[in-house]
Design an enzyme around this catalytic site. Structure first.
Site, PDB file in Angstrom:
ATOM      1  N   SER A 101      41.974  34.730 -11.940  1.00  0.00           N
ATOM      2  CA  SER A 101      40.825  35.546 -12.289  1.00  0.00           C
ATOM      3  C   SER A 101      40.784  35.624 -13.796  1.00  0.00           C
ATOM      4  O   SER A 101      41.812  35.565 -14.465  1.00  0.00           O
ATOM      5  CB  SER A 101      40.976  36.937 -11.688  1.00  0.00           C
ATOM      6  OG  SER A 101      40.249  37.887 -12.431  1.00  0.00           O
ATOM      7  N   ARG A 110       5.353   3.702   6.120  1.00  0.00           N
ATOM      8  CA  ARG A 110       6.256   4.164   5.047  1.00  0.00           C
ATOM      9  C   ARG A 110       5.838   5.561   4.663  1.00  0.00           C
ATOM     10  O   ARG A 110       4.660   5.810   4.376  1.00  0.00           O
ATOM     11  CB  ARG A 110       6.198   3.249   3.818  1.00  0.00           C
ATOM     12  CG  ARG A 110       7.182   3.682   2.690  1.00  0.00           C
ATOM     13  CD  ARG A 110       7.667   2.515   1.873  1.00  0.00           C
ATOM     14  NE  ARG A 110       8.243   1.534   2.772  1.00  0.00           N
ATOM     15  CZ  ARG A 110       7.875   0.251   2.847  1.00  0.00           C
ATOM     16  NH1 ARG A 110       6.981  -0.219   2.017  1.00  0.00           N
ATOM     17  NH2 ARG A 110       8.428  -0.551   3.737  1.00  0.00           N
TER      18      ARG A 110
END
Lengths: 449, 449, 449, 449
Positions: free
Chosen positions: C272, C311
């Site tokens: 931390s 497509r």
């Protein structure tokens, strides 16, 4: 929502506005108001509005036929208009000629849904306001109730339960406000006719729209919005955000209620079909379940925004059940959390004893912070971290490990250390932050003050 | 975003604020401002701020070491602070003692991200405003350009291209405004220290927060918000909604550009690796791709709101890449649509000829509406619908089919019918609606007026 | 994935297959193999393949120009082919005439991605297999390590850590197998030419496809699949499911590692920036973060399946970054969980002492079950539930509360009750279930046996 | 699903398995089978099973009370067991003692849902198989029906409607197979007791599970899976993928049915409340709506996999309505698409005339491909692309533009060019690909052969 699960996941007052009947009622309200608007603007004789009014009795409509008709026609408005025309014709054949005139299905469906929203959202907001208030009460009451703060699910430093509750209150208050704003933005009239030009109304399209808006007490936007769904999407997002915050509170409650933590319990905990001792945090579960479901529903609303030209094919239809479902889930989660928070059983003693569970490690930051001005922050943290590791490895209290470190002893006296290990001495701005939060609430005008 | 795809999907100005360097720069800006705030509040000597200022040169930081450190420590702030402390110590050992004092990693990461947002969001807003303006220009220019309106992808009635463009302008304008509001709400300071109590700052926590807010020109909210992410979620939602609307415009553009429709073309259409004739609507594709991706990213932000206690494990970390990615995608889509709309090639002639493509069916509503006052709406619609079916079955023009129906001939003369088949005679309130939209834009104050 | 966060969230071996260079390399591999296939089938002279082979040196390509070209052309293959043609022409002008012949951009992009998948997915599978194995080892080692089972986050009954680990192993094994199957299904050739007809190859289209498939060692499906994305969607789903299971393990680890529970710890826990004592479960956080992100990415892939005709416009493009990102996140989560599980620090003593944390309530079901044959299930449960409530209210051990109830004392003797309160006496089929799980693993053929 | 919208969005045969009654019936079937299994294994007297059998009449249960009870208890099984115990007690008080013995709520809910799945999924599969077959029929019938292939919504090259339909058939066939496999994997017994140890059954837990599995004809997996939801997630994914493919077909249908395209129409098209001429493609809309909704529901299932310890809080509950909703939507979409495809009105003439809509540009690739061997691919493409631009700019046919280019005339004779502009001459492997697809279908064993 399944009827079987409605009492668990829903809110009966919210759901009442999303039954099949309620939807038909809302659509009919639009048709009736339209008949009046057509009369007002001289397009239809005034008698016709009265006939439509009389014919539009929701209970008289055949719901099964509506459903079957929607299956064939692609939406509910088409069979509804058919039934309505037939009923009006039986009363006043002339009047039947102007039913639905100038409107299209989407006008009725969208504006009908707006009427349902206008009835339902304030209930959800009220539930959120109740949580905001109840959490503010907890914040005041427990402003000095010391407990462990936890980050990454590890005890970090002391905090107070009041500060935690203030965080809930503050965030839920924002969610309520955001929902009110989004609802106000979404609650506008949709009237565009077949394709948004109001062509069937000739040159009186805007006048009819204004008259209809007045009748329904709905603002008339610059343009019909049938193919632009950002307002509904914003409402859906506000619901999704509220549900996310409710899930956060639910998660906190579930974690605090763990057997090993035991700091809170829901007053009306659930049972188990097998374990006689179980007290399940049901309110938390309802909120957490909703917080899993809402993101997907919001994503649907966003994905469905991509309408084609003047009316979407697929996207629009995807909204129909999704937005009501989202409102109902948010309402249910808000109801459940409101009940849980308002009657929460808090155990300050257990909060205190849990502070002892880390063998003093929870005070490590306090010690390091006190050492920092003397040794520098890096050295202070390195020394304390080493002591923490030793304490953990040797299963001794951090105080014991610190006492063995001459550099620390030289910097801090025993009484300093004693003080640093008292959690209530390391609460920083906790009280001030709670004050700010409660104070800002009171400054706000409006129904929640 | 892959570097290879950034020019296609992104916006270079937006992306510049989300490079690795930009993130480090923003985090360092927070650390520097914190050093000043600590000096101002008397917690650190004033010399220390100057040393931190000098040490915090982004270019001097070792990014590979930061990345590796984040892999070990779990976040970027921990290795960044380590490097910063070392660099400050080389300048002024005393100053190094107060680096990062009072803050925690999340303070630096969250406030750093806020600084990045503050720089990037206005660019996205500007792109949206450009679309709003360009579409308003199209609305004005094409206020009377008649074209087919299409619902369910079927020609419905005539409309004008101006009305369609007004719809784009209106909705994108709302999206820009919504994004500004959400950004303003999200751009607030986060400073909570280890667990939101500001404990390491003793009784000066709020004072430091206020000083830091002033330095960074960020409002200080009532409470640290490290575990309450509704503001970021709201920002994400505003981006998601904007992207949904951009997808809607992209869908319209792609459909209008179809070979068989040909009403618009993007000026800078793309090619093909195989078909020499192709002019692909790339701007539309970019917007549509973003509109597929944004909903999932918004769902992630909402799902990630469920943080645990005073710092989330998983939810917080899920935000780190998601919010920047969402901003970049929205920015890229806005750029692409702005380019496409601002330079759109519009073919009014083709719009006109496409109105002829339905063998008169597009005028069916006009005829039915004209008949309705005489025959009643239901009878009128039934007659015209029957004529439509005959026209389609026999491949004749609707006018021909109508002429065969004596009841219609009795109600409408030939010249009435002639008029009804002129699309420009059935535009209803189109002009008025465009006026309203453009008018309301001008009434609005602000940079877009 | 940001380079800064790659070491935390990614897996370096997986990510190596998704760099910009790796993508270009894969696309070039397809072009080279195509040149050979064209030669083999007599469409191109055999010398041309050699020239393409020589020209297709990934390192020689200008990535910035590719990126810029993709921004203009709409995909990466178009500028890649341009560069490749130029490079081949410099070697053999004739050969340059057949580069890319018969193929379209999507053939190169899709088949290139398939090659990347084929390299990367086995690494993800190996990570999952490592978890499966490590968890199986834990299951064997801790088959009799008694601990509390928890439902709704409440202690429910005793279980063993071995059974919990067996559950992880079993589920992750299924995820690995599912991913292998989905990958095998997705790893097929895409060659369709401009629109799926292979028209540019005349009557030799299928022959070229077969030759190309042999070259690349990819099966040739019945049809080109450029507009049907179900195989990629299935792969994405298998990744999403795996990530969900990794999130479940991560959640278990994080909960077990809580300060108040302390039954496991990650060997390489994180620190931390402020709290010297913190040992954050980083592996759990990485898995949980991925489990928040994957569902949205899977939703994108599913939503993007709706391609237009031959497509897609938008849907196809949305896949490009989403599928690689999902693979990288799953890989990273699997790596992190593998490391965490393989080196997990288990504290059987703490598991045992936590069983004492409920004042005997964890044995309530055991008592009720023992009473049921004598008093009937409903009566037995009612009696025990009442005793549980009294125990909780009066803060006494359940045994004490039971002793006060004569009906229970009459049905069960003191020694029966003593036994029922020993957790190890109420483990049911735990050992047999672990056996089944480990046994079934060994029966399976393949690399994980 | 709202009753009003069920006929539109649902499939009545599928939905019949997800009514409230159907759920209660399935849960009771599990309780009855459990009573028999307890008798078979000697745990309960054999008379008790008969009593439970008699008592478990679904119609006799009070659904409103179940709903209210679930609201209090947190799940449906608890009040169901209460009602069942009371009803059994009225028949045979001894038998009531063993009702639900050894099981927990989740066993009943999960296994009950499995029984519902087992009944419903084959119907969805059958709908998909019907589409597969109907599309295969179209493929065969229209193997030589020439039409424009479209990429990016631009006409690209000629193709056949047969090839397009073959693509649908092929992909839907995979979706059906995938769904069968996922269902088979998910349809396994869940019996774990309170926490997965089967402790209440002493040493006979596995024997009871095996007996229960035999009774219900469900495989018994190695381990109870109450907290590992990957099998349900896989099923949800298979449904989501199927819905994505149905959306793709729906998108194709909607685009082909556009007024300006007109190549197909749904036989049972919908009407409009205002436009007499409208024939809306409702089947397409239903599929597209489902394809917008399914991704979010799948995301919910994936996000909900992250259960806590031995029973999830939130994640499990989120599944309850989500999975049935997803099945119903997929079933409805499959029904709608099956109806649309099986009765599709195809207009080959319009397909042919649409090939003329590009002024010859659709043959550009054919010309360029023919030129490539002579001029080299780059030169050939550059020349043809220039001609395309001129043709578009001057509104002339491509043939005209080509004729003006001496380099082309020199390479290709007039008769070559004539041939190249006949679409049927540029179909490549279309026929062979259709053959392969239909052939592979016939090779497959099973009900769909």
């Amino acid at each position: 929502m399944s009827d079987l699960l409605e009492p668990l996941f829903g809110d009966p007052e919210v759901s009442a506005h999303f039954t099949d009947l309620a939807q038909v009622r809302a659509m009919l309200a639009v048709e009736v108001a339209l008949a009046h608007a057509l009369s007002e603007t001289g397009i239809a004789p005034s008698a016709s509005a009265a006939a439509v009014d009389r014919a539009a009795r929701t209970e008289a409509f055949d719901l099964a036929a509506l459903a079957a008709g929607a299956g064939r026609a692609g939406n509910l408005a088409i069979p509804l208009v058919e039934q309505l025309v037939a009923r009006v014709a039986a009363i006043d054949p002339e009047a039947s000629k102007v039913v639905h005139h100038g409107a299209t299905s989407q006008d009725i469906l969208d504006t009908g849904l707006v009427l349902q929203l206008r009835a339902a959202i304030p209930i959800v907001v009220a539930r959120l306001r109740r949580i905001e208030q109840a959490a503010a009460d907890l914040a005041r009451r427990h402003a000095t109730t010391v407990m462990p703060a936890r980050t990454w699910l590890q005890q970090a430093t002391p905090t107070t339960f009041g500060l935690k509750a203030a965080g809930w209150s503050d965030a839920v208050g924002r969610c309520a406000r955001r929902l009110e704003i989004a609802a106000a933005a979404a609650e506008v009239l949709q009237l565009g006719g077949a394709a948004g030009t109001l062509a069937a109304l000739g040159d009186r399209g805007v006048a009819v729209a204004e008259a209809l808006g007045r009748r329904l007490q709905l603002p008339v936007p610059a343009l019909p919005w049938h193919a632009h769904r950002d307002r509904f999407a914003e409402l859906g997002c506000a619901l999704g955000i509220a549900t996310g915050e409710l899930g956060k509170i639910g998660r906190d409650l579930a974690l605090l209620a763990q057997t090993e933590v035991g700091e809170v319990a829901e007053a009306a905990s659930g049972g188990s079909s097998t374990r006689p001792q179980k007290r399940n945090p049901i309110g938390a579960a309802v909120a957490l379940a909703a917080s899993h479901r809402a993101p997907g529903l919001v994503a649907t609303l966003l994905s469905a925004m991509v309408h084609e030209h003047e009316r979407g094919i697929g996207g629009w239809q995807a909204e129909w059940e999704t937005l009501p479902q989202l409102i109902r889930l948010t309402g249910g989660a808000a109801r459940a959390v409101a009940d849980a928070v308002a009657t929460l059983v808090v155990d300050p003693e257990r909060m205190g004893s849990n502070l002892e569970r880390s063998d003093g490690l929870i005070s490590a930051e306090a010690v390091a912070t006190a050492l920092a001005p003397k040794l520098g922050r890096p050295r202070a943290y390195a020394l304390v971290a080493a002591a923490c590791r030793r304490a953990a490895a040797e299963h001794v209290h951090l105080r014991v490990a610190l006492d063995r470190e001459p550099e620390i002893a030289a910097a801090l006296g025993a009484s300093d250390l004693d003080r640093l290990f008292r959690p209530e001495s390391y609460l920083g701005s906790t009280a001030a932050l709670i004050e700010r939060t409660l104070g800002r609430r009171q400054e706000r005008p409006g129904p929640d003050a």
